[in-house]
Design a protein around this motif. Structure first.
Motif, PDB file in Angstrom:
ATOM      1  N   CYS A 188      -4.556 -10.266   6.962  1.00  0.00           N
ATOM      2  CA  CYS A 188      -4.356  -9.969   8.383  1.00  0.00           C
ATOM      3  C   CYS A 188      -5.353  -8.932   8.900  1.00  0.00           C
ATOM      4  N   GLY A 189      -6.157  -8.333   7.994  1.00  0.00           N
ATOM      5  CA  GLY A 189      -7.128  -7.327   8.403  1.00  0.00           C
ATOM      6  C   GLY A 189      -6.716  -5.897   8.088  1.00  0.00           C
ATOM      7  N   HIS A 190      -5.497  -5.680   7.642  1.00  0.00           N
ATOM      8  CA  HIS A 190      -5.051  -4.336   7.272  1.00  0.00           C
ATOM      9  C   HIS A 190      -5.888  -3.835   6.110  1.00  0.00           C
ATOM     10  N   GLU A 191      -6.276  -2.564   6.153  1.00  0.00           N
ATOM     11  CA  GLU A 191      -7.110  -1.978   5.108  1.00  0.00           C
ATOM     12  C   GLU A 191      -6.375  -0.848   4.422  1.00  0.00           C
ATOM     13  N   ALA A 192      -6.673  -0.662   3.139  1.00  0.00           N
ATOM     14  CA  ALA A 192      -6.061   0.417   2.364  1.00  0.00           C
ATOM     15  C   ALA A 192      -7.056   0.889   1.312  1.00  0.00           C
ATOM     16  N   VAL A 193      -6.905   2.130   0.896  1.00  0.00           N
ATOM     17  CA  VAL A 193      -7.693   2.693  -0.195  1.00  0.00           C
ATOM     18  C   VAL A 193      -6.716   3.261  -1.209  1.00  0.00           C
ATOM     19  N   THR A 194      -6.940   2.931  -2.486  1.00  0.00           N
ATOM     20  CA  THR A 194      -6.094   3.443  -3.554  1.00  0.00           C
ATOM     21  C   THR A 194      -6.969   4.043  -4.641  1.00  0.00           C
ATOM     22  N   ASN A 195      -6.335   4.758  -5.546  1.00  0.00           N
ATOM     23  CA  ASN A 195      -7.046   5.291  -6.704  1.00  0.00           C
ATOM     24  C   ASN A 195      -6.098   5.293  -7.902  1.00  0.00           C
ATOM     25  N   ALA A 218       0.858  -1.189   0.000  1.00  0.00           N
ATOM     26  CA  ALA A 218       0.000   0.000   0.000  1.00  0.00           C
ATOM     27  C   ALA A 218       0.896   1.241   0.000  1.00  0.00           C
ATOM     28  N   PRO A 219       0.628   2.199  -0.867  1.00  0.00           N
ATOM     29  CA  PRO A 219       1.472   3.386  -0.931  1.00  0.00           C
ATOM     30  C   PRO A 219       1.355   4.226   0.343  1.00  0.00           C
ATOM     31  N   LEU A 220       2.484   4.701   0.810  1.00  0.00           N
ATOM     32  CA  LEU A 220       2.558   5.614   1.960  1.00  0.00           C
ATOM     33  C   LEU A 220       2.034   4.994   3.258  1.00  0.00           C
TER      34      LEU A 220
END
Length: 77
Positions: free
Chosen positions: A47-54, A20-22
């Motif tokens: 593992c449950g980690h969430e991220a949002v990208t575009n 995931a970026p940043l």
């Protein structure tokens, strides 16, 4: 060389070892969860980690970033 390298955007991937970026210091096994509109996507790791990208800030190929140990265990199960 001891640095970490992400191999570039993973625009067409829907799951896999991604960075995931940043965010954070490890690559996770992400699954694209849903489209949020406007070219944005929500991702959830094993593992449950969430991220949002575009489109402008895409998910990155994992390269040689260390893998999340929790994702590794769940991916093997």
């Amino acid at each position: 060389m001891t640095g970490k390298l992400a191999l570039g955007p993973a625009n067409d991937r829907k799951e896999g070892w991604l960075k995931a970026p940043l965010q954070g210091t490890r690559a996770h096994f992400y699954v694209r969860d849903m489209a949020l509109g406007g070219g944005s996507y929500a991702w959830v790791a094993l593992c449950g980690h969430e991220a949002v990208t575009n489109e402008r800030v895409p998910m990155l190929d994992a390269g040689n970033w260390p893998r999340c140990m929790h994702c590794l265990k769940r991916a093997k199960a």
